[in-house]
Design a protein around this motif. Sequence first.
Motif, mmCIF file in Angstrom:
data_model
loop_
_atom_site.group_PDB
_atom_site.id
_atom_site.type_symbol
_atom_site.label_atom_id
_atom_site.label_comp_id
_atom_site.label_asym_id
_atom_site.label_seq_id
_atom_site.Cartn_x
_atom_site.Cartn_y
_atom_site.Cartn_z
ATOM 1 N N MET A 1 2.432 -4.862 0.697
ATOM 2 C CA MET A 1 3.218 -4.290 -0.375
ATOM 3 C C MET A 1 2.317 -3.788 -1.490
ATOM 4 O O MET A 1 2.542 -2.737 -2.043
ATOM 5 C CB MET A 1 4.194 -5.361 -0.887
ATOM 6 C CG MET A 1 5.138 -4.871 -1.935
ATOM 7 S SD MET A 1 6.415 -3.910 -1.181
ATOM 8 C CE MET A 1 7.473 -3.666 -2.565
ATOM 9 N N ASP A 2 1.260 -4.523 -1.819
ATOM 10 C CA ASP A 2 0.363 -4.121 -2.892
ATOM 11 C C ASP A 2 -0.415 -2.875 -2.492
ATOM 12 O O ASP A 2 -0.609 -1.978 -3.307
ATOM 13 C CB ASP A 2 -0.571 -5.276 -3.239
ATOM 14 C CG ASP A 2 -1.347 -5.018 -4.513
ATOM 15 O OD1 ASP A 2 -0.769 -4.385 -5.417
ATOM 16 O OD2 ASP A 2 -2.502 -5.434 -4.595
ATOM 17 N N LEU A 3 -0.854 -2.807 -1.245
ATOM 18 C CA LEU A 3 -1.584 -1.643 -0.767
ATOM 19 C C LEU A 3 -0.683 -0.411 -0.778
ATOM 20 O O LEU A 3 -1.107 0.685 -1.146
ATOM 21 C CB LEU A 3 -2.130 -1.902 0.633
ATOM 22 C CG LEU A 3 -2.911 -0.763 1.273
ATOM 23 C CD1 LEU A 3 -4.161 -0.478 0.452
ATOM 24 C CD2 LEU A 3 -3.284 -1.114 2.694
ATOM 25 N N ARG A 4 0.571 -0.604 -0.396
ATOM 26 C CA ARG A 4 1.523 0.499 -0.389
ATOM 27 C C ARG A 4 1.741 1.037 -1.807
ATOM 28 O O ARG A 4 1.787 2.243 -2.008
ATOM 29 C CB ARG A 4 2.845 0.030 0.211
ATOM 30 C CG ARG A 4 3.769 1.150 0.600
ATOM 31 C CD ARG A 4 5.007 0.648 1.287
ATOM 32 N NE ARG A 4 4.648 -0.061 2.507
ATOM 33 C CZ ARG A 4 5.382 -0.992 3.088
ATOM 34 N NH1 ARG A 4 6.531 -1.334 2.567
ATOM 35 N NH2 ARG A 4 4.995 -1.585 4.180
ATOM 36 N N ASP A 5 1.858 0.146 -2.781
ATOM 37 C CA ASP A 5 2.019 0.571 -4.171
ATOM 38 C C ASP A 5 0.777 1.296 -4.669
ATOM 39 O O ASP A 5 0.873 2.300 -5.378
ATOM 40 C CB ASP A 5 2.310 -0.629 -5.075
ATOM 41 C CG ASP A 5 3.689 -1.209 -4.850
ATOM 42 O OD1 ASP A 5 4.553 -0.483 -4.306
ATOM 43 O OD2 ASP A 5 3.897 -2.379 -5.215
ATOM 44 N N SER A 6 -0.393 0.800 -4.295
ATOM 45 C CA SER A 6 -1.639 1.439 -4.714
ATOM 46 C C SER A 6 -1.774 2.821 -4.105
ATOM 47 O O SER A 6 -2.228 3.754 -4.777
ATOM 48 C CB SER A 6 -2.836 0.579 -4.319
ATOM 49 O OG SER A 6 -2.783 -0.660 -4.967
ATOM 50 N N MET A 7 -1.409 2.949 -2.856
ATOM 51 C CA MET A 7 -1.480 4.267 -2.206
ATOM 52 C C MET A 7 -0.549 5.256 -2.895
ATOM 53 O O MET A 7 -0.912 6.413 -3.098
ATOM 54 C CB MET A 7 -1.118 4.153 -0.718
ATOM 55 C CG MET A 7 -2.189 3.489 0.119
ATOM 56 S SD MET A 7 -3.747 4.384 0.084
ATOM 57 C CE MET A 7 -3.283 5.886 0.915
ATOM 58 N N ARG A 8 0.641 4.800 -3.251
ATOM 59 C CA ARG A 8 1.581 5.673 -3.944
ATOM 60 C C ARG A 8 1.012 6.112 -5.286
ATOM 61 O O ARG A 8 1.085 7.289 -5.644
ATOM 62 C CB ARG A 8 2.913 4.960 -4.124
ATOM 63 C CG ARG A 8 3.971 5.804 -4.777
ATOM 64 C CD ARG A 8 5.294 5.122 -4.828
ATOM 65 N NE ARG A 8 5.136 3.788 -5.415
ATOM 66 C CZ ARG A 8 6.057 2.855 -5.412
ATOM 67 N NH1 ARG A 8 7.208 3.086 -4.845
ATOM 68 N NH2 ARG A 8 5.854 1.691 -5.968
ATOM 69 N N ASP A 9 0.385 5.183 -6.004
ATOM 70 C CA ASP A 9 -0.236 5.527 -7.288
ATOM 71 C C ASP A 9 -1.366 6.528 -7.105
ATOM 72 O O ASP A 9 -1.493 7.486 -7.872
ATOM 73 C CB ASP A 9 -0.755 4.269 -7.984
ATOM 74 C CG ASP A 9 0.358 3.359 -8.470
ATOM 75 O OD1 ASP A 9 1.513 3.834 -8.571
ATOM 76 O OD2 ASP A 9 0.062 2.176 -8.744
ATOM 77 N N LEU A 10 -2.194 6.303 -6.095
ATOM 78 C CA LEU A 10 -3.305 7.217 -5.844
ATOM 79 C C LEU A 10 -2.812 8.607 -5.460
ATOM 80 O O LEU A 10 -3.375 9.618 -5.893
ATOM 81 C CB LEU A 10 -4.222 6.657 -4.763
ATOM 82 C CG LEU A 10 -5.022 5.415 -5.163
ATOM 83 C CD1 LEU A 10 -5.808 4.886 -3.969
ATOM 84 C CD2 LEU A 10 -5.935 5.710 -6.324
ATOM 85 N N ILE A 11 -1.767 8.666 -4.664
ATOM 86 C CA ILE A 11 -1.204 9.966 -4.282
ATOM 87 C C ILE A 11 -0.658 10.679 -5.515
ATOM 88 O O ILE A 11 -0.864 11.890 -5.692
ATOM 89 C CB ILE A 11 -0.118 9.794 -3.197
ATOM 90 C CG1 ILE A 11 -0.776 9.389 -1.875
ATOM 91 C CG2 ILE A 11 0.685 11.073 -3.016
ATOM 92 C CD1 ILE A 11 0.202 8.992 -0.797
ATOM 93 N N LEU A 12 0.015 9.944 -6.380
ATOM 94 C CA LEU A 12 0.527 10.556 -7.602
ATOM 95 C C LEU A 12 -0.603 11.043 -8.511
ATOM 96 O O LEU A 12 -0.479 12.085 -9.162
ATOM 97 C CB LEU A 12 1.430 9.577 -8.341
ATOM 98 C CG LEU A 12 2.777 9.300 -7.684
ATOM 99 C CD1 LEU A 12 3.519 8.208 -8.438
ATOM 100 C CD2 LEU A 12 3.604 10.561 -7.619
#
Length: 104
Positions: A1-12
């Motif tokens: 879940m944390d990696l998924r949130d980080s990936m979303r932040d990086l994509i944004l």
Amino acid sequence: MDLRDSMRDLILIVVMVLSTLLLVLRLWQDITIAVGATLMMLSLGGLFVSLGMKIRSLEENIVARERTMRVNLEEISSSLNRKYDRTVEQLGEIVDGMTRRMYR
């Protein structure tokens, strides 16, 4: 879940930087403005990621403190129950002793 949130932040952040580059595309003659705008968006994205990490850390601390408080309250409750039971027993013994004295 944390990696998924980080990936979303990086994509944004990448989208934010690319949109900044598109906005200053016609200003490529002045490379300083384009680089400055890109660095500004990167730093803003980094700030957002940093704030997100701090908020997650605060949430974890709050959960840990809540758990600790719950355990402490349970211990206090059981301690008070034991003290209450002891007091009731002592009062019962005192009442029994007084009733015995009255009937003598």
